[in-house]
Design an enzyme around this catalytic site. Structure first.
Site, short mmCIF file in Angstrom:
data_model
loop_
_atom_site.label_atom_id
_atom_site.label_comp_id
_atom_site.label_asym_id
_atom_site.label_seq_id
_atom_site.Cartn_x
_atom_site.Cartn_y
_atom_site.Cartn_z
N GLU A 22 7.26 -2.93 21.16
CA GLU A 22 8.16 -1.61 21.14
C GLU A 22 9.38 -2.32 22.02
O GLU A 22 10.66 -1.77 21.17
CB GLU A 22 7.64 -0.29 21.72
CG GLU A 22 6.92 0.19 20.48
CD GLU A 22 5.34 0.03 21.28
OE1 GLU A 22 4.68 0.64 21.56
OE2 GLU A 22 4.79 -1.56 22.35
N CYS B 226 2.72 3.97 23.97
CA CYS B 226 2.14 4.35 25.04
C CYS B 226 3.25 5.47 25.77
O CYS B 226 4.05 4.81 25.40
CB CYS B 226 1.71 3.02 26.36
SG CYS B 226 3.04 2.13 27.05
N CYS C 93 6.33 2.77 26.30
CA CYS C 93 7.18 2.99 24.91
C CYS C 93 7.74 4.08 23.87
O CYS C 93 9.14 3.91 23.91
CB CYS C 93 6.09 2.36 24.24
SG CYS C 93 5.94 0.30 24.79
N HIS D 254 6.00 -5.06 26.23
CA HIS D 254 5.42 -4.65 25.25
C HIS D 254 5.93 -5.34 23.57
O HIS D 254 7.67 -5.26 23.98
CB HIS D 254 5.42 -3.07 25.57
CG HIS D 254 4.33 -2.56 26.67
ND1 HIS D 254 3.40 -1.70 26.30
CD2 HIS D 254 4.13 -3.72 28.09
CE1 HIS D 254 2.65 -1.39 27.36
NE2 HIS D 254 2.82 -2.86 28.15
#
Length: 147
Positions: A52, A80, A83, A50
């Site tokens: 992040e 999410c 993260c 992801h």
């Protein structure tokens, strides 16, 4: 318009171009961007790639520490739970995000961020920028049409 949110959206546009869900992130220390990232799950076939996570990993390498206590992260979309956990564990001070995943104030993000069970708290700050929402809407509209 916040220049760091704009930088995160620019990363999200790179993800969009690459066929990834358009989420981008930048880590900022002392008013300067020290790392950037955008979603790479599809291209890497790794679930944790992801935006992040990528930006946090790069910032840790740059600073030579897993503690990013004097840093903030700017993200095009509300993180999410995975993260958010990474942001808490990295000791980031603030998470600024441009688009919400949900409008509920009782969502999982707020629950994790404000939990008394964690040894670090992170501030979640919405800096609404319609460019992030528009990019996500365009991406998912395109995907639905392709299917």
């Amino acid at each position: 318009m916040n220049k760091f949110i704009s930088a995160a959206i620019k990363q999200a546009q790179k993800a969009y171009t690459a066929g990834e869900i358009p989420v981008g992130a930048v880590v900022v220390k002392d008013g300067k961007i020290i790392s950037r990232g955008y979603n790479k799950r599809e291209s890497s076939q790794i679930a944790t790639k992801h935006a992040e996570i990528i930006a946090i990993e790069k910032a840790c390498k740059k600073l030579g520490s897993w503690r990013l206590e004097d840093c903030d992260i700017y993200v095009s979309l509300e993180p999410c739970p995975m993260c958010l956990g990474a942001c808490v564990n990295a000791r980031l001070k603030n998470i600024y995000y441009a688009a919400e995943q949900t409008s509920s104030s009782d969502n999982i993000t707020n629950l994790i961020a404000s939990s008394n069970r964690l040894n670090h708290k992170v501030n979640l700050i919405l800096i609404k920028d319609e460019r992030a929402s528009t990019l996500l809407s365009q991406f998912f509209t395109q995907k639905r049409r392709a299917n």
